[in-house]
Motif scaffolding. Sequence first.
Motif, mmCIF file in Angstrom:
data_model
loop_
_atom_site.group_PDB
_atom_site.id
_atom_site.type_symbol
_atom_site.label_atom_id
_atom_site.label_comp_id
_atom_site.label_asym_id
_atom_site.label_seq_id
_atom_site.Cartn_x
_atom_site.Cartn_y
_atom_site.Cartn_z
ATOM 1 N N GLY A 14 0.790 -1.220 0.000
ATOM 2 C CA GLY A 14 0.000 0.000 0.000
ATOM 3 C C GLY A 14 0.822 1.269 0.000
ATOM 4 N N GLU A 15 2.110 1.173 0.372
ATOM 5 C CA GLU A 15 2.951 2.366 0.402
ATOM 6 C C GLU A 15 3.448 2.719 -1.004
ATOM 7 N N PRO A 16 3.689 4.009 -1.274
ATOM 8 C CA PRO A 16 4.178 4.438 -2.592
ATOM 9 C C PRO A 16 5.693 4.281 -2.719
ATOM 10 N N MET A 17 6.179 3.052 -2.659
ATOM 11 C CA MET A 17 7.623 2.798 -2.685
ATOM 12 C C MET A 17 8.201 3.062 -4.067
ATOM 13 N N ASN A 18 9.425 3.605 -4.097
ATOM 14 C CA ASN A 18 10.109 3.818 -5.368
ATOM 15 C C ASN A 18 10.414 2.485 -6.050
ATOM 16 N N ARG A 19 10.568 2.539 -7.360
ATOM 17 C CA ARG A 19 10.832 1.315 -8.126
ATOM 18 C C ARG A 19 12.206 0.736 -7.784
ATOM 19 N N VAL A 20 12.230 -0.572 -7.582
ATOM 20 C CA VAL A 20 13.483 -1.221 -7.208
ATOM 21 C C VAL A 20 14.492 -1.204 -8.354
ATOM 22 N N ASP A 21 14.011 -1.108 -9.592
ATOM 23 C CA ASP A 21 14.917 -1.078 -10.744
ATOM 24 C C ASP A 21 15.031 0.317 -11.354
ATOM 25 N N GLY A 22 14.512 1.310 -10.656
ATOM 26 C CA GLY A 22 14.501 2.660 -11.199
ATOM 27 C C GLY A 22 15.893 3.202 -11.485
ATOM 28 N N ARG A 23 16.819 3.013 -10.548
ATOM 29 C CA ARG A 23 18.174 3.535 -10.743
ATOM 30 C C ARG A 23 18.847 2.852 -11.927
ATOM 31 N N LEU A 24 18.651 1.544 -12.071
ATOM 32 C CA LEU A 24 19.247 0.825 -13.205
ATOM 33 C C LEU A 24 18.754 1.398 -14.531
ATOM 34 N N LYS A 25 17.486 1.729 -14.579
ATOM 35 C CA LYS A 25 16.913 2.217 -15.833
ATOM 36 C C LYS A 25 17.362 3.634 -16.158
ATOM 37 N N VAL A 26 17.345 4.507 -15.177
ATOM 38 C CA VAL A 26 17.676 5.901 -15.489
ATOM 39 C C VAL A 26 19.171 6.108 -15.698
ATOM 40 N N THR A 27 20.006 5.199 -15.185
ATOM 41 C CA THR A 27 21.445 5.322 -15.398
ATOM 42 C C THR A 27 21.924 4.549 -16.618
ATOM 43 N N GLY A 28 21.018 3.798 -17.251
ATOM 44 C CA GLY A 28 21.418 3.034 -18.423
ATOM 45 C C GLY A 28 22.046 1.695 -18.099
ATOM 46 N N ALA A 29 22.028 1.300 -16.837
ATOM 47 C CA ALA A 29 22.625 0.020 -16.454
ATOM 48 C C ALA A 29 21.724 -1.163 -16.780
ATOM 49 N N ALA A 30 20.444 -0.924 -16.936
ATOM 50 C CA ALA A 30 19.520 -2.005 -17.311
ATOM 51 C C ALA A 30 19.840 -2.469 -18.721
ATOM 52 N N LYS A 31 19.905 -3.773 -18.899
ATOM 53 C CA LYS A 31 20.299 -4.315 -20.194
ATOM 54 C C LYS A 31 19.075 -4.914 -20.888
ATOM 55 N N TYR A 32 18.765 -4.373 -22.080
ATOM 56 C CA TYR A 32 17.626 -4.828 -22.868
ATOM 57 C C TYR A 32 18.090 -5.837 -23.921
ATOM 58 N N SER A 33 17.133 -6.425 -24.610
ATOM 59 C CA SER A 33 17.419 -7.587 -25.453
ATOM 60 C C SER A 33 18.514 -7.342 -26.484
ATOM 61 N N ALA A 34 18.543 -6.161 -27.094
ATOM 62 C CA ALA A 34 19.516 -5.897 -28.153
ATOM 63 C C ALA A 34 20.863 -5.439 -27.613
ATOM 64 N N GLU A 35 20.989 -5.355 -26.292
ATOM 65 C CA GLU A 35 22.200 -4.766 -25.717
ATOM 66 C C GLU A 35 23.207 -5.792 -25.195
ATOM 67 N N TYR A 36 22.893 -7.062 -25.345
ATOM 68 C CA TYR A 36 23.841 -8.083 -24.900
ATOM 69 C C TYR A 36 24.983 -8.199 -25.908
ATOM 70 N N GLU A 37 26.155 -8.423 -25.394
ATOM 71 C CA GLU A 37 27.347 -8.529 -26.240
ATOM 72 C C GLU A 37 27.843 -9.976 -26.213
ATOM 73 N N LEU A 38 27.805 -10.633 -27.357
ATOM 74 C CA LEU A 38 28.250 -12.006 -27.488
ATOM 75 C C LEU A 38 29.432 -12.073 -28.449
ATOM 76 N N PRO A 39 30.359 -12.977 -28.228
ATOM 77 C CA PRO A 39 31.479 -13.128 -29.170
ATOM 78 C C PRO A 39 30.987 -13.471 -30.576
ATOM 79 N N ASN A 40 31.593 -12.868 -31.579
ATOM 80 C CA ASN A 40 31.289 -13.154 -32.990
ATOM 81 C C ASN A 40 29.871 -12.771 -33.387
#
Length: 753
Positions: A14-40
């Motif tokens: 019921g409390e208005p808690m901040n998003r647990v992944d908010g910092r990851l998203k706004v700093t660009g640390a969250a990794k989306y599907s096209a952002e993974y780096e694989l060899p070759n």
Amino acid sequence: MSEQLQKSQSGAIGEPMNRVDGRLKVTGAAKYSAEYELPNLVHAVLVGSTIAKGSIKNIETRQAERAPGVLAVITHLNSPKVPGFAERDHPAEPPTAGQPLRVFHDNKVVFNDQPIAVVVADTLERARYAASLVKAQYDQDKHQTNLEANLGQGYLPAQAKKNPKSPLADYQRGEADAYKNGATKLEAEYVIPSEMHNPMELQSIIAHWEAPDRLTVYDKTQAVIGTQRAFAKDWGIPEANVKVIATFVGGAFGNGLHNWPHETAAIIAAKKVGRPVKLVLTREQMFTMVGYRPYTWQKIGMSATPDGKLTAITHESVGQTSTYEQFTESTLQQTRMMYTAPNVTTRYRIASLDVSTPVWMRGPGEATGAFALESAMDEMAHALNLDPLEFRLRNYTDTDPDNGKPWSTKYLKECFQMGAERIGWSNRKQQPGSVKSGEWLVGYGMGVGTFGAHRGSAKMKAILTKKGTVVLQSATTDIGPGTGTAMVQIAATTLGLPPEKITFQLGNSTFPTAPSQGGSSTVNTVGAAVQDACIALREKLHQLAAATPNGQVFSAAKPEDIVIMEGHLSLANDKLAKAAYSDLLRQNNEAEVEVTIESKPGGSDRDKYSMYSYSVHFVQVHVQPLTGEVRVKKVISCADAGTIVNQKTAGNQMMGGAVGGIGMALTEGAVIDDRYGRYVTKDLADYHVPVHADAPNMEFAFVNKPDPHVNALGTKGIGEIAIIGMAPAIANAVFNATGKRIRELPITPDKLI
């Protein structure tokens, strides 16, 4: 830190808690599907057909193959065969009966921009250039892409033919088409154009064959387990050999609930070149390859007594689908159950056109149907010279008229009261055009929304580490509503732990099974699993603590009295009673304490009650009479969605739905050139989505009363009701301002001048 801020971060339900992944998203640390780096890693670009119907006579790929950096150009002529394609001779499971598109399977073309080739190169730029060199010649057939010209071709879906009790089958309560004999009656047609999926993150996938029978994909999907099963079936390999990663999803409205040709094209390409392949759709391809809200025609006949009691509603709908799949949705469900009309008739049809398959879009079906129903309710209220809110109250239902069952809970009247007070409904005048603000006409409108309070089955793993932190794991995804945050709050409340001690891991098919994120059911389903897993963890800790040398005091306590402390367990009423984690783990011969449970809807409640969430949207608009410009000035959305886990993210959900409803009402509508079966609006310059300047002052209110019959948390869904009813609320407000009734969306200035 202020007391208020401390309270907001307590983690309690019921409390208005901040998003647990908010910092990851706004700093660009969250990794989306096209952002993974694989060899070759190499890059793929799709080539689309330039006709809407026919077959490929010849496809020239030699120039592309000779271009710098190109590794392969794949067409139906040289594509590795997908084993599951040959097996698909029977209709797929509802609601997409028929044959999903088999990319590169043959030379047939069934819609414009259908993928006919994929080019793989060592860089994206080289792949894009080489794709421009692929040319095809066709044997072209006559196509049909205009729904209104083909309404007569509408037919009953296969699902309804197979099962007369299907929600898609023709429905009759009382006398058929009884509105024709009503004292006061109306008959009107309503049209919603195709609306396209345009989340911030483009559809993307990285496909990697780690072995001939072992596939890993980093995919933008709302259904990790569904995607895993689909690809395993396609390629004839065990489900355990397909790993799907979707840790972060940059927005989705249903476009990630179906598996699309671009995904299989990337997997085929990876198989062909023996290297990981990344494929990201362009914004233009988002308009043709990942579904859309289907163009839908509706007709409503309605009658009422002079004192405002509905006597009959007939609601008919024809929605478009593709020629190769039968997409269906619940366009007519709200009409069956929302009001007390004794005579209700519904008829649902689909018409096959030479277009790609539609898919669910936020408020699927119900948002479309509510535009017609709630507009008609406003029209009838005006014909009876009744306030639209009073008209709805006179036809309020205390039991479900569709099946006679009582509601599990229904606090829609409370929503009416909260919303009317906040919008200043008393300022509304019955006569259109009566209220002005300077040169602008002022109008007020309302619309009601409802969506089933669904709950499915989900598994959940809970781990207590030796550091005293708890890790929860689930294969569910988070498309933006704050799923991880809600789950942490549920766990924090159940365990009595601060939220920073809890981590919710998601979006991985190796985690315990969870359903797709859709249908407003994630908190109801996965949240219930979190609660059950945390209860099970408490019980296991209770048992382990009771078995320690000083365990007598724990054995006499209840599991809910266990307090998880730094390095040890204690009791709520006896903090001196201690059991060290090291002792628990040693006797359990484990590095961690772990439980995995399956949470299912149980009991007879689901058979006894009719379960829905409800919303009502009140809107104030200003309309410039000379230019036809419409400005939404104020929105008040009120929801009966059971227990609200997080006031802040729930408000975000309602805000997103409101903005989507503004787009639905005023700006969004795909335009197709029927001469070529090609969309004219295929980018965000021509297809208009609402922007910040279109978003007015918005307020949201929740009844926040639990529904104990859905689950122990008392939650019901918010995601769909946030948009259902918003478009008609705006259309009704425009009528109240101008006296002009617009029945075909979007409401653009040319329709008002």
